[in-house]
Design an enzyme around this catalytic site. Structure first.
Site, short mmCIF file in Angstrom:
data_model
loop_
_atom_site.label_atom_id
_atom_site.label_comp_id
_atom_site.label_asym_id
_atom_site.label_seq_id
_atom_site.Cartn_x
_atom_site.Cartn_y
_atom_site.Cartn_z
CG HIS A 1 -1.72 1.23 1.40
ND1 HIS A 1 -3.03 1.33 1.01
CD2 HIS A 1 -1.40 2.46 1.93
CE1 HIS A 1 -3.48 2.55 1.26
NE2 HIS A 1 -2.51 3.25 1.83
CD GLU A 2 1.85 3.63 3.63
OE1 GLU A 2 2.21 4.69 3.08
OE2 GLU A 2 0.76 3.51 4.23
#
Length: 457
Positions: free
Chosen positions: A21-22
């Site tokens: 996600h990051e």
């Protein structure tokens, strides 16, 4: 030991989802020409990491593993040298800002699609979607669904597996309406008929905590195991009240029992409730009063247990109740997109039902429940691990896109307003929104963790 394994399972499942996600934010920021300062998995104090000599980016693992962040150069967070102002996030076009913020949730959607794609391509032998049993006093019984007919659609949506049926039914949670079930006749293979089954506050009230299939009342084929006691736990309710190995259960509360699974269902549905067992012991009829001990499963649902095990017997599944499910790469990809869309819509719908009071807030789960589900998936199979990871990734995507300041969705709303206005909202307005978002998020977290803790006791 169990706590440690649960923690490791959660890290193994959640860690990659958070990291990717990051990474979505990180890679799009760099592609858009924004200078990245920190890439962190977790919040709080730095545990370990390294600083890239080439880019100067601080890559780190932090102490609180409940998310992560990508810190970018931004004039709102500190002084920026003139020669680097064009690299600051706040100086970018609103469309670039939206792309950077949306990249994290989009990455979670991509992960879910890829994992579902792998699962759809994996051949599996499953129970055919033929109705094995219709439970009395349930929507399926009211609609008079015939045993043996094959379920081919729920509410007009084609279904090929019991998992698909379960998801379609679960999507109607809390509703008072008719659920349509299309069946293919066992007698006339070419004919289908659609039945309307009425539900009232579906899966709530008396059926809360039960799975969708049991609540609806149509059960897959199950083996006809004789209800004969094969073993007893020394400290169980059954032993204390006089049940013996070799006893045959013939009825519970005057409901005839012809197989072990029927007995188990009544016992599980009756925690801390006194039940009358009719027993055949040799040639003698015996009646026993047994109260199932209340237990909680991994999701915090109450169930009853008396400490009796069935006598072992060989289980043979009839060929007509077996089916092999396999899809090619292209069809699997289409189905993975369809499943991702279906579950995303169901997640948003469930949130709306919670806010409207249609379903209870006790359905909200937090990190403890997620960790327990992750551990349980490892106990079952690698396919279940992938399925759990896909579902969690999908939930992360949907939750992060909610239009709440602090979350990615809230930031996207800010940048859409900036795109329309031609200038950003004032820092004061943004800070008020962020503070409100923090309070909302904190409230949801307290509620979710409170629900998790209540499921433990």
């Amino acid at each position: 030991m169990t706590f440690l394994l649960t923690l490791l399972a959660a890290i193994f499942v959640l860690g990659p989802l958070i990291a990717l996600h990051e990474w979505g934010h990180y890679i799009v920021a760099r592609l858009c020409g924004v200078k990245v300062l920190t890439y962190s998995i977790g919040f709080g104090p730095k545990l370990f990491g390294w600083t890239s000599k080439k880019s100067g980016i601080d890559y780190r693992i932090s102490a609180l593993p409940l998310g992560g962040y990508v810190k970018m150069l931004d004039e709102r967070e500190g002084e920026v040298a003139k020669d680097e102002q064009h690299l600051a996030f706040n100086r970018q076009h609103p469309l670039k800002k939206i792309a950077i913020v949306a990249a994290g949730p989009i990455m979670n959607f991509v992960i879910a699609i890829v994992l579902f794609w792998v699962l759809f391509m994996t051949p599996s032998e499953q129970l055919a979607t033929k109705i094995g049993q219709v439970l009395p006093d349930t929507p399926a019984a009211i609609a008079q669904l015939p045993v043996g007919d094959k379920i081919v659609a729920i509410d007009g949506h084609d279904v090929q597996t019991w998992e698909g049926i379960n998801y379609r039914l679960a999507g109607r949670m809390g509703e008072t309406a008719n659920i349509s079930v299309t069946l293919q006749s066992e007698v006339d293979k070419g004919s289908t008929k659609t039945y309307q089954a009425p539900v009232k506050e579906f899966m709530q009230g008396a059926t809360q905590g039960k799975d969708a299939l049991s609540s609806f009342g149509m059960i897959p084929w199950q083996p006809n195991i004789a209800p004969i006691v094969g073993d007893l736990t020394p400290d169980g309710a059954a032993t204390r009240q006089g049940l013996k190995v070799g006893d045959r259960i013939t009825a519970i509360n005057d409901e005839a029992i012809n197989d072990w699974i029927s007995a188990t269902r009544i016992i599980r549905d009756s925690p801390e409730t006194l039940l009358t067992f009719s027993i055949l012991r040799g040639d003698q009829q015996v009646e026993l009063q047994i109260m199932p001990q209340g237990k909680k499963d991994n999701l915090g649902n109450d169930y009853g247990q008396i400490g009796a095990m069935v006598a072992q017997s060989e289980i043979v599944i009839p060929d007509e109740y077996k089916t092999t499910v396999v899809y090619g790469p292209a069809e699997s990809l289409i189905k993975s997109f369809e499943k991702t869309e279906q579950l995303a819509v169901m997640t948003v719908s469930s949130m709306g039902k919670m806010l409207s009071g249609m379903i209870g807030l006790e359905n909200l789960s937090g990190p403890i429940t997620i960790a327990k589900v992750a551990k349980q998936s490892f106990d079952i199979s690698w396919q279940m691990v992938l399925s759990t990871a896909a579902l969690i990734s999908l939930s992360l995507a949907v939750l992060n896109l909610l239009p709440i300041p602090v979350l990615d969705g809230g930031h996207i709303v800010y940048y859409l307003i900036e795109l329309v206005r031609g200038k950003p909202l004032s820092e004061g307005v943004q800070m008020v929104g962020l503070n409100i978002g923090l309070l909302l998020l904190a409230g949801f977290m307290v509620l979710a963790i409170g629900n998790d803790i209540s499921r433990l006791f």
